[in-house]
Design an enzyme around this catalytic site. Structure first.
Site, PDB file in Angstrom:
ATOM      1  CG  MET A  30      -1.867  -1.213   1.188  1.00 56.34           C
ATOM      2  SD  MET A  30      -3.457  -0.905   1.956  1.00 56.34           S
ATOM      3  CE  MET A  30      -2.957  -0.570   3.610  1.00 56.34           C
ATOM      4  N   GLY A  31       2.150   1.080  -0.411  1.00 54.50           N
ATOM      5  CA  GLY A  31       3.055   2.223  -0.476  1.00 54.50           C
ATOM      6  C   GLY A  31       3.577   2.619   0.886  1.00 54.50           C
ATOM      7  CG  ASN A  32       4.294   5.350   4.488  1.00 55.60           C
ATOM      8  OD1 ASN A  32       4.051   5.075   5.649  1.00 55.60           O
ATOM      9  ND2 ASN A  32       5.079   6.360   4.181  1.00 55.60           N
ATOM     10  CG  LEU A  33       7.113   1.322  -0.829  1.00 53.95           C
ATOM     11  CD1 LEU A  33       7.791   1.033  -2.166  1.00 53.95           C
ATOM     12  CD2 LEU A  33       6.226   0.149  -0.415  1.00 53.95           C
ATOM     13  N   GLY A  36      11.368  -2.773   5.447  1.00 58.73           N
ATOM     14  CA  GLY A  36      10.650  -4.056   5.469  1.00 58.73           C
ATOM     15  C   GLY A  36      10.146  -4.425   4.079  1.00 58.73           C
ATOM     16  CG  HIS A  37       7.107  -2.098   2.184  1.00 54.86           C
ATOM     17  ND1 HIS A  37       7.036  -0.998   2.999  1.00 54.86           N
ATOM     18  CD2 HIS A  37       5.881  -2.685   2.231  1.00 54.86           C
ATOM     19  CE1 HIS A  37       5.814  -0.908   3.515  1.00 54.86           C
ATOM     20  NE2 HIS A  37       5.097  -1.914   3.067  1.00 54.86           N
ATOM     21  CD  GLN A 155      -1.555  -8.730   4.685  1.00 61.79           C
ATOM     22  OE1 GLN A 155      -2.449  -7.905   4.756  1.00 61.79           O
ATOM     23  NE2 GLN A 155      -0.325  -8.413   4.313  1.00 61.79           N
ATOM     24  CB  SER A 188       3.904   2.124   7.900  1.00 64.51           C
ATOM     25  OG  SER A 188       3.898   1.026   7.062  1.00 64.51           O
TER      26      SER A 188
HETATM   27  O1  PAF Z   1       0.054  -5.681   3.731  1.00 65.23           O
HETATM   28  C1  PAF Z   1      -0.404  -4.783   3.002  1.00 65.23           C
HETATM   29  O2  PAF Z   1       0.224  -3.761   2.771  1.00 65.23           O
HETATM   30  C2  PAF Z   1      -1.799  -4.955   2.401  1.00 65.23           C
HETATM   31  O3  PAF Z   1      -2.662  -5.589   3.282  1.00 65.23           O
HETATM   32  C3  PAF Z   1      -1.773  -5.657   1.024  1.00 65.23           C
HETATM   33  C4  PAF Z   1      -1.289  -7.084   1.152  1.00 65.23           C
HETATM   34  C5  PAF Z   1      -0.893  -4.893   0.075  1.00 65.23           C
HETATM   35  C6  PAF Z   1      -3.194  -5.700   0.446  1.00 65.23           C
HETATM   36  O4  PAF Z   1      -3.696  -4.428   0.233  1.00 65.23           O
END
Ligand code: PAF
Length: 283
Positions: A30-33, A36-37, A155, A188
């Site tokens: 969902m951005g705001n990387l 971790g991303h 998740q 984040s």
């Molecule tokens: O973990 C996230 O950032 C969100 O839940 C995802 C997996 C991108 C789905 O919108």
């Protein structure tokens, strides 16, 4: 790095790579990387020829009292970071592309069992929003693998179960949580913490590690272990929502027979909700 905003644009690149027998790793975000991303993309790069990251703040996974409009959007910085680590393509769809008839009319994906507990109990409907968008994105991108952070362990399990239950042809890879030198998990949400709160935060992982060690050494009274951990965290200034020793597969409370465990914890530190976990493999 290529940039795509429409499904057809994205699929042209993907098709070109597939024609050249290149494998594709996909990381939805969902951005705001943050770091971790980046570690998820690097994991994908280590396993596949091409890496794709999507940036889409998914309205469907926000509850009515959650602030979708104020979710941090930092597209320029995100693109710079992705470029710096050699990501091949960023996909940035508009909501009208993914939900052309609005959120109300879209088919929903409800993953059973795993979605009503822990974060699902705290955020009703959240995991249906996550599963629906992830299934759509997987169908659009058609990657060989898709990488999810184990920091959001529930998740990761929800997505893995969806892929298994619906026979999707993609491997879901869980990537280890990025931590600072004190063990505090990158998130984040850390940007909302004061300096004092940041110095307290490593106690979350320390408590997880100590509990994991006790289980590995033979402790089977999980309820007592959980109670002590919660007392310790609360005395230190956290408000613990849950600290639970679970089966890593079902996320149900663990029994002494379970071999693969995960300890899930969520605390409030001031107004910030922090999640973490540790896996315990008893072999
Ligand atoms: O973990 C996230 O950032 C969100 O839940 C995802 C997996 C991108 C789905 O919108």
């Amino acid at each position: 790095m290529y940039q795509a905003t429409s499904v057809s644009e994205l699929q042209q690149y993907v098709q070109h790579w597939k024609d050249h027998e290149e494998s594709i790793a996909f990381v939805p975000t969902m951005g705001n990387l943050h770091q971790g991303h980046m570690s998820l993309i690097e994991k994908g790069q280590s396993l596949c020829d091409r890496s794709i990251c999507s940036i889409f703040v998914n309205p469907m996974q926000f509850g009515p009292n959650e602030d979708f409009n104020h979710y941090p959007r930092t597209l320029e910085e995100d693109i710079e970071q992705l470029e710096a680590i050699g990501c091949d393509l960023v996909y940035m769809p508009a909501a009208s592309e993914l939900y052309p008839e609005g959120l109300e009319k879209i088919t929903q994906v409800k993953v059973t069992d795993l979605t009503e507990i822990f974060e699902g109990a705290h955020r009703p409907g959240h995991f249906t929003g996550v599963a629906t968008i992830v299934l759509k994105l997987l169908n659009i991108v058609k990657p060989d693998i898709s990488v999810f952070g184990k920091k959001d362990f529930q998740q990761y399990r929800v997505i893995s179960k969806m892929v298994q239950d619906l026979n999707l042809e993609v491997d879901i890879i869980g990537s280890e949580t990025t931590r600072d030198s004190n063990g505090f998990a990158t998130s984040s949400r850390n940007q909302y913490l004061s300096e004092d709160q940041k110095s307290l935060a490593p106690l979350i992982y320390k408590t997880l590690e100590e509990s994991a060690t006790r289980i590995a050494e033979g402790e089977t009274n999980f309820k007592r272990l959980e109670k002590r951990a919660i007392e310790r965290l609360n005395q230190a200034g956290f408000e613990t929502d849950y600290f639970c020793v679970c089966s890593a597969e079902t996320l149900k409370p663990a029994s002494a027979e379970d071999r693969r465990l995960v300890i899930l914890v969520t605390v409030l530190l001031g107004k910030t909700r922090l999640l973490d976990n540790i896996e315990v493999d008893l072999g």
